[in-house]
Design a protein around this motif. Structure first.
Motif, mmCIF file in Angstrom:
data_model
loop_
_atom_site.group_PDB
_atom_site.id
_atom_site.type_symbol
_atom_site.label_atom_id
_atom_site.label_comp_id
_atom_site.label_asym_id
_atom_site.label_seq_id
_atom_site.Cartn_x
_atom_site.Cartn_y
_atom_site.Cartn_z
ATOM 1 N N VAL A 1 -3.342 -3.930 -8.291
ATOM 2 C CA VAL A 1 -4.772 -3.633 -8.332
ATOM 3 C C VAL A 1 -5.287 -3.543 -9.760
ATOM 4 O O VAL A 1 -6.315 -4.134 -10.089
ATOM 5 N N HIS B 1 -3.573 3.196 -6.076
ATOM 6 C CA HIS B 1 -3.147 1.828 -5.818
ATOM 7 C C HIS B 1 -1.903 1.397 -6.592
ATOM 8 O O HIS B 1 -0.941 0.895 -6.009
ATOM 9 N N GLY C 1 0.835 -1.189 0.000
ATOM 10 C CA GLY C 1 0.000 0.000 0.000
ATOM 11 C C GLY C 1 0.873 1.242 0.000
ATOM 12 O O GLY C 1 2.101 1.160 0.020
#
Length: 403
Positions: free
Chosen positions: A98, A128, A14
């Motif tokens: 993602v 992302h 992340g």
């Protein structure tokens, strides 16, 4: 890859965090799990659990300036358990990515050209893909000799027919800017739809399933015979169900209205819809447990937020029943779907004419195993199926590198 190399490290990077799991694909056993959070802040935190040795969870705090420092800290923790990244038993590193656009429809070994294409997709996944790319670069630098595999959230949804994937926009404009419905949470929807079929004792090709992935982010999918034919998220993860902080479906003219009448900038509208809407915008809480507690105490605002959340779920259940024509099962998964019995009960309530019902006693049972919560004679099986995105990523990664 040697015959003894059966381990896969799964990384989920992340913007300021790094989740990881090390699995042995010989028996799908988890050897270690962990999380680094607050990367780049004054004090970072690493939580590591060495499952292989049965050791106690370890927590450390200290400054980790970037993902390179974070992954090196993770590598040190793994090495302390005899599970280091230099182990000949490590077959590959699998990365959650993602957004894969239309090009990446299956797990892909990462090389420079693949990484460049993932970078090209940043404009359609600005929150992302940059973090995913950082994790990939860091891991490649640490183990340049090891296969690195990208597993894409969007891949499972690339089987959607064109009439489900396209928006009713001018075709030239849409194509020029890659505007279409991509869908997300694909590894979860793939895993859960397959596990649901197994729960029914059938092959995935024989089963039509509506999967409800309900966490802080939430999405629905219609899966016909193992293939996704529709899903609720679109160009970005903003479309669809009411979520923890995201609005889900909304009249696009609301954005124009906010800019013209409220004088909000594009960034302010973006933040409103992605971070200050959904449940937290409606009642100030995005934790379903807290919302239910407030409802039990007579809080009308929490009750309205819950009712809006459930109403949207019902709309998608009805829509995907129509899309599939025949529904064999509805599967609830992810944090809310797996743990919030009142959500499951309310979502299915009143749908008996659609063949859907929930047995109160079965619904109240808490378990980490897939289970049916519908009555024995229900036409549509209603199930709770715990998701396992890391295992799905590991399985796809290992299948690719061991082929």
């Amino acid at each position: 890859m040697t015959a003894t190399a059966t381990r896969v490290l799964v990384l989920n990077s992340g913007s300021s965090s790094l989740k990881y799991q090390l699995l042995d694909m010989h028996d799908a056993a988890r050897l270690a799990v962990g999380l680094v959070e607050r990367i780049g802040e004054e004090t970072s935190r690493l939580v590591h659990t060495p499952l292989a040795t049965g050791g106690a969870k370890r927590e450390t705090e200290g400054a980790m300036a970037d993902h390179d420092a974070a992954l090196k800290a993770v590598a040190a923790e793994l090495a302390a358990d005899g599970l280091g990244l230099d182990s000949p038993e490590l077959a590959a590193i699998g990365h959650r990515v993602v957004h894969g656009g239309l090009r990446f429809t299956e797990p892909t070994v990462i090389d420079d050209a693949v990484l460049t294409e993932i970078e090209r997709l940043v404009p359609v996944a600005p929150l992302h893909n940059p973090a995913n790319i950082t994790g990939i670069r860091t891991a490649r630098a640490l183990r340049p000799d090891l296969p690195q595999v990208a597993v894409f959230d969007t891949a499972f949804h690339t089987t959607m027919p064109e009439y489900a994937a396209r928006y009713a926009l001018d075709v030239a404009t849409a194509d020029a800017h890659r505007i279409r419905r991509y869908g997300f949470h694909g590894t979860s929807h793939a895993y859960v739809s397959r596990k649901t079929a197994a729960l029914l004792g059938k092959d995935p090709s024989e089963v039509n399933v509506i999967v409800l992935h309900l966490g802080n982010g939430a999405s629905a999918s219609a899966v016909a015979g193992g293939r996704c034919v529709d899903t609720s998220m679109g160009l970005t993860p903003l479309e669809g169900l009411v979520m923890g902080t995201r609005s889900g479906d909304i009249d696009p003219a609301v954005t124009f209205h906010l800019k013209r009448v409220a004088g909000m900038s594009e960034d302010e509208v973006d933040e409103l819809l992605n971070k200050k809407s959904g449940l937290i915008g409606l009642c100030g809480d995005n934790d379903m447990r807290e919302i239910r507690r407030r409802i039990d105490e007579g809080d009308d605002r929490a009750k309205l937020a819950f009712d809006i959340y459930i109403h949207r779920l019902k709309k998608y259940l009805g829509a995907y029943t129509a899309v599939l024509g025949r529904v064999d099962a509805v599967a609830f998964t992810a944090g809310v779907g797996e743990n919030a019995a009142p959500v499951r009960e309310a979502a299915i309530a009143g749908l008996a004419d659609m063949g859907m019902a929930v047995d109160a006693d079965r619904n109240a049972v808490r378990s980490d195993e897939p289970r049916l919560i519908s009555p024995e004679d229900s036409r549509v099986a209603v199930a709770v199926v715990p998701t396992d995105e890391e295992l799905e990523i590991a399985q796809q990664t290992y299948a690719l590198v061991s082929a």
